[in-house]
Scaffold this active site. Structure first.
Site, PDB file in Angstrom:
ATOM      1  N   HIS A   1       0.842  -1.202   0.000  1.00  9.04           N
ATOM      2  CA  HIS A   1       0.000   0.000   0.000  1.00  9.04           C
ATOM      3  C   HIS A   1       0.876   1.251   0.000  1.00  9.04           C
ATOM      4  CE1 HIS A   1      -3.263   2.719   1.548  1.00  9.04           C
ATOM      5  NE2 HIS A   1      -2.220   3.294   2.126  1.00  9.04           N
ATOM      6  N   GLU A   2       1.880   1.278   0.880  1.00  7.00           N
ATOM      7  CA  GLU A   2       2.728   2.474   0.982  1.00  7.00           C
ATOM      8  C   GLU A   2       3.526   2.700  -0.301  1.00  7.00           C
ATOM      9  OE1 GLU A   2       2.243   4.458   3.338  1.00  7.00           O
ATOM     10  OE2 GLU A   2       1.100   3.135   4.650  1.00  7.00           O
TER      11      GLU A   2
ATOM     12  N   HIS B   1       1.458   4.530  -2.876  1.00  9.09           N
ATOM     13  CA  HIS B   1       1.424   6.002  -2.803  1.00  9.09           C
ATOM     14  C   HIS B   1       2.571   6.599  -3.627  1.00  9.09           C
ATOM     15  CE1 HIS B   1      -1.807   6.625  -0.032  1.00  9.09           C
ATOM     16  NE2 HIS B   1      -1.259   5.938   0.941  1.00  9.09           N
TER      17      HIS B   1
ATOM     18  N   GLU C   1      -6.068   6.945  -1.016  1.00 11.60           N
ATOM     19  CA  GLU C   1      -5.894   5.762  -0.162  1.00 11.60           C
ATOM     20  C   GLU C   1      -6.546   4.536  -0.803  1.00 11.60           C
ATOM     21  OE1 GLU C   1      -3.999   5.520   2.349  1.00 11.60           O
ATOM     22  OE2 GLU C   1      -3.555   7.641   2.614  1.00 11.60           O
TER      23      GLU C   1
ATOM     24  N   ASP D   1      -4.674   1.132  -1.789  1.00  9.80           N
ATOM     25  CA  ASP D   1      -5.148  -0.177  -1.320  1.00  9.80           C
ATOM     26  C   ASP D   1      -5.150  -1.177  -2.473  1.00  9.80           C
ATOM     27  OD1 ASP D   1      -5.516   0.638   1.249  1.00  9.80           O
ATOM     28  OD2 ASP D   1      -7.701   0.731   1.184  1.00  9.80           O
TER      29      ASP D   1
HETATM   30 ZN   LIG Z   1      -2.022   5.267   2.736  1.00  8.07          ZN
END
Ligand SMILES: [Zn+2]
Length: 444
Positions: free
Chosen positions: A296-297, A300, A376, A380
């Site tokens: 997930h990170e 970004h 976000e 995900d």
């Molecule tokens: Zn996040």
């Protein structure tokens, strides 16, 4: 408001904050208790989950005990009220500072002594920020310290918490004073178009902050060191390499000093990337969970969310400054004389500037939340795709229900959530899993 009454206010607020800190219910390390409130399962349980994503999501959600759900709902819903209370306190303090004319008197005194204009501005801004910090201190101490312990979410004693709080306040105050100095210089020089240049200054400062934070600011609060465990590090670096993230190391930091919250980030701008995860994630999670969170990170970073945010926040800031420009012009025409403020460039106008901008931001909260929440959601989907760990992803987000209401209504989510709700996030993972469980649909 009279001078004497005014000075009693910040003193009373500081006293109240001290009382709040003194009576705070110190919580033990809540890790074991929190873990016990989500029913543990085995790999066999995960393997036997229904294929239907809605049913599988429900199976995960059912593992949250009613007591844990009630507590995290209360914690998160209390946050809605705190936002409104914080806004009301800010408006009241701006009004008190304006009506007492304390900044006007400071400016007049400095002008009599022939001080330089930038120095008058800087001292006015610093005084304003310190006064606001005093007015906000009861709520800050309640929200940041008392309440976190009340809900068993904090591990930090008062002195350590206060040092962190004070460092953050000092950095914010210095940064904000410098930005305001630049914005007010532009208001003076270009009174008609300052809002464009003001927004540019704000965005420039945001970029600078993101560039220097990982190296110079974050280490003031936590200790960062290279991740020693190769079994965790190599899968993360492999995901980074496969997605073109320029990182050759992974760092861990001691967030358990402050709380039990699981967290990680991949930060960086202009070609830099720092992959970091906290010790709570390492100590409380399995490798599939860690991989899902780091996926997930990395999302970004790969999806350039930092640039999306700069653009969106820049636009929101620009609109905000247009509102402030018009609001100030109107207010000063009506009340400027009575308040002793000469024009928009007068540093004593700052409480008015803040009152207008805070009102704008308060109204825009759902828009800001939606900008972040959409990113976000993308991260995900990226995370579950790249880690290929849907159950790890679901487990990790089940843990986040310790401090995030697990199952809000759609309007509530739109207004208050800056991340998708835990139920939606678990569903995202279960949907992915369902599609990948059908071998006949997989590309050959
Ligand atoms: Zn996040």
């Amino acid at each position: 408001m009279s001078k004497k009454l005014f000075w009693l206010l910040p003193i009373a607020c500081l006293l109240l904050a001290a009382i709040i800190a003194a009576v705070a219910p110190l919580s033990e390390n809540a890790q074991s208790r929190a873990a016990a409130e989500i029913a543990p399962v085995t790999d066999a349980w995960r393997a036997a989950l229904p294929h239907d994503p809605v049913a599988a999501t429900q199976a995960y959600m059912s593992r949250i005990s009613p007591a844990a759900k009630a507590r995290s709902d209360a914690y998160f819903e209390g946050g809605y009220w705190l936002q409104a209370i914080s806004f009301a306190i800010s408006l009241a303090s701006y009004w008190a500072i304006l009506s007492s004319r304390v900044l006007v008197r400071l400016r007049e005194r400095m002008e009599k002594r022939n001080r330089r204009r930038w120095l008058i501005s800087l001292l006015s801004f610093a005084s304003f920020i310190i006064l606001c910090a005093a007015f906000n201190s009861p709520l800050d101490f309640y929200q940041g310290y008392y309440r976190e312990h009340l809900y068993g979410l904090a591990n930090q004693g008062f002195s350590s918490w206060f040092i962190d709080f004070f460092i953050a306040l000092a950095i914010n105050s210095i940064g904000l004073s410098l930005v305001l100095l630049a914005v007010y210089a532009v208001i003076r020089k270009l009174p008609k178009t300052w809002w464009i240049w003001g927004a540019a200054i704000g965005i420039g400062f945001l970029c600078l902050l993101m560039l220097i934070s990982p190296t110079y600011i974050d280490p003031l609060f936590n200790t960062y060191k290279p991740l020693a465990d190769e079994k965790v590090k190599q899968p993360i670096l492999s995901m980074a390499r496969s997605n073109g993230v320029p990182a050759d190391n992974v760092y861990q930091f001691d967030a358990s000093k402050q709380s039990n919250r699981v967290s990680a980030n991949v930060s960086g701008i202009f070609g830099t990337a720092a992959v970091r995860l906290n010790d709570n994630l390492l100590n409380r999670s399995s490798l599939p969970e860690i991989k899902a969170v780091m996926g997930h990170e990395l999302g970004h970073y790969v999806l350039n969310h930092v640039y999306h945010f700069i653009f969106s926040f820049g636009l929101i800031l620009l609109l905000g400054f247009v509102f402030v420009q018009h609001g100030m012009a109107y207010s000063l025409k009506r009340w400027g004389n009575r308040l002793g403020i000469r024009d928009q460039a007068d540093p004593a106008s700052l409480p008015l500037f803040f009152a207008l901008f805070a009102t704008y931001l308060f109204v825009m909260t759902p828009v800001l939340n939606t900008v972040i929440r959409n990113a976000e959601t993308e991260a995900d989907i990226f995370g579950v795709n790249t880690s290929q760990e849907p159950d790890g992803f679901a487990e990790a987000h089940l843990k986040l229900t310790e401090y995030r209401k697990s199952d809000p209504g759609p309007v509530e989510e739109f207004l208050f959530y800056d991340h998708p709700s835990p139920r939606k996030r678990i569903y995202t993972a279960m949907r992915w899993k369902a599609e990948h469980l059908q071998p006949e649909l997989k590309p050959q």
